[in-house]
Design a protein around this motif. Structure first.
Motif, short mmCIF file in Angstrom:
data_model
loop_
_atom_site.label_atom_id
_atom_site.label_comp_id
_atom_site.label_asym_id
_atom_site.label_seq_id
_atom_site.Cartn_x
_atom_site.Cartn_y
_atom_site.Cartn_z
N THR A 82 46.10 41.40 -40.94
CA THR A 82 45.59 42.49 -41.78
C THR A 82 44.10 42.33 -42.02
N TYR A 83 43.67 41.12 -42.35
CA TYR A 83 42.26 40.88 -42.61
C TYR A 83 41.42 40.95 -41.34
N LEU A 84 42.00 40.57 -40.21
CA LEU A 84 41.28 40.70 -38.94
C LEU A 84 40.99 42.17 -38.63
N GLY B 55 35.10 38.96 -39.45
CA GLY B 55 34.13 37.98 -39.92
C GLY B 55 34.59 37.27 -41.18
N MET B 56 35.40 37.96 -42.00
CA MET B 56 35.89 37.37 -43.23
C MET B 56 36.86 36.22 -42.92
N VAL B 57 37.66 36.39 -41.87
CA VAL B 57 38.59 35.33 -41.48
C VAL B 57 37.82 34.11 -40.99
N LEU C 169 44.63 25.53 -48.19
CA LEU C 169 43.26 25.88 -48.57
C LEU C 169 42.81 27.15 -47.85
N PHE C 170 43.06 27.23 -46.56
CA PHE C 170 42.62 28.39 -45.78
C PHE C 170 43.25 29.68 -46.28
N VAL C 171 44.56 29.67 -46.48
CA VAL C 171 45.26 30.89 -46.93
C VAL C 171 44.72 31.38 -48.27
N ASN C 172 44.49 30.46 -49.18
CA ASN C 172 44.04 30.86 -50.51
C ASN C 172 42.55 31.22 -50.54
N ILE C 173 41.74 30.57 -49.75
CA ILE C 173 40.33 30.97 -49.65
C ILE C 173 40.22 32.35 -49.02
N ASN D 146 42.49 34.67 -49.20
CA ASN D 146 42.96 35.60 -50.22
C ASN D 146 41.87 35.90 -51.25
N ILE D 147 41.14 34.88 -51.64
CA ILE D 147 40.04 35.06 -52.61
C ILE D 147 38.97 35.98 -52.02
N LEU D 148 38.57 35.72 -50.78
CA LEU D 148 37.55 36.54 -50.14
C LEU D 148 38.03 37.99 -49.98
N GLY D 149 39.31 38.15 -49.65
CA GLY D 149 39.85 39.49 -49.47
C GLY D 149 39.86 40.28 -50.76
#
Length: 240
Positions: free
Chosen positions: A108-110, A115-117, A226-230, A232-235
């Motif tokens: 979804t984020y891709l 770039g956010m991923v 860490l990756f999943v939650n970071i 999520n925060i950026l999203g």
């Protein structure tokens, strides 16, 4: 006097050999962890590239969530069973499950901003590297934090479930992710110290291999969390 100098030299050489062995042991664990992350990324990107696969995986998201929790309980026991094949299967199975579980979110984020991923991955790598290094070099005994980290992790899981099924609040999701990142930064340092202390020079090959796999498993889980939650925060921040 000569005997004293000889004994000092022997101790110095022995210490150097232990340090070299420990560095090789830790490097092997980090490399193994990186391969697990790579497998997860391959599976995630493969699923994200197929709308049909995305829909199927999304419909099974809670199955994967439960499976990951189950593997979190059983995998360490399988890895320390002394059977290298079983240990390998548990580790790679765990990495594959994570790849399937996070595919809908990452996909979804891709689609929104690739770039956010990438940014989330780089932030995760820096955070993980810094906290793992801190755990490796610190002289402070972190073993007493183990119980706290366990209880806090259970609390986080409960909060996630409550938010997913009842509250469904974006703000609560953001707060939960921030707390999780802070918590697992500490967990990473603690795990690194525990893994370091598991090293024993002269372990039998099967025992040493089992320790390496479980060490990689521990650090891998923290990295992905860490990756999943970071991400999520950026999203969430991007949405606002």
């Amino acid at each position: 006097m000569a005997d004293t100098r000889f004994q000092t030299q022997v101790r110095t050489q022995s210490r150097a050999e232990i340090d070299q062995g420990l560095r090789s042991y830790m490097l092997g664990i980090y490399n193994y962890m990186a391969l697990g992350v790579a497998l997860t990324a391959i599976i995630t990107l493969a699923v994200a590239a197929s709308p049909a696969a995305m829909a199927t995986v999304y419909s099974l998201k809670w199955v994967f969530f439960i499976a990951i929790l189950g593997m979190g309980f059983f995998a360490p026991r399988m890895m320390m069973s002394g059977n290298t094949t079983v240990a390998q299967a548990a580790y790679w199975g765990y990495a594959a499950l994570w790849g399937l579980a996070i595919a809908p979110m990452v996909g979804t984020y891709l689609a929104v901003d690739s770039g956010m991923v990438v940014q989330a991955f780089l932030i995760t790598a820096v955070t993980f590297g810094a906290t793992s290094l801190a755990g490796y070099v610190t002289k402070r005994d972190l073993s007493g934090f183990g119980g706290f980290f366990m209880m806090a992790s259970i609390g986080i899981i409960v909060a996630i479930l409550i938010n997913a099924f009842f509250v469904q609040s974006t703000m609560m999701s953001l707060i939960t992710s921030i707390i999780t990142v802070l918590l697992f930064a500490g967990v990473t340092a603690w795990e690194t110290q525990q893994i370091k202390e598991m090293y024993v020079e002269g372990d039998a090959p099967g025992v040493a291999k089992g320790k390496s796999i479980i060490g990689a498993y521990m650090l891998y889980g923290s990295f992905i969390t860490l990756f999943v939650n970071i991400l999520n925060i950026l999203g969430i921040m991007r949405q606002n």
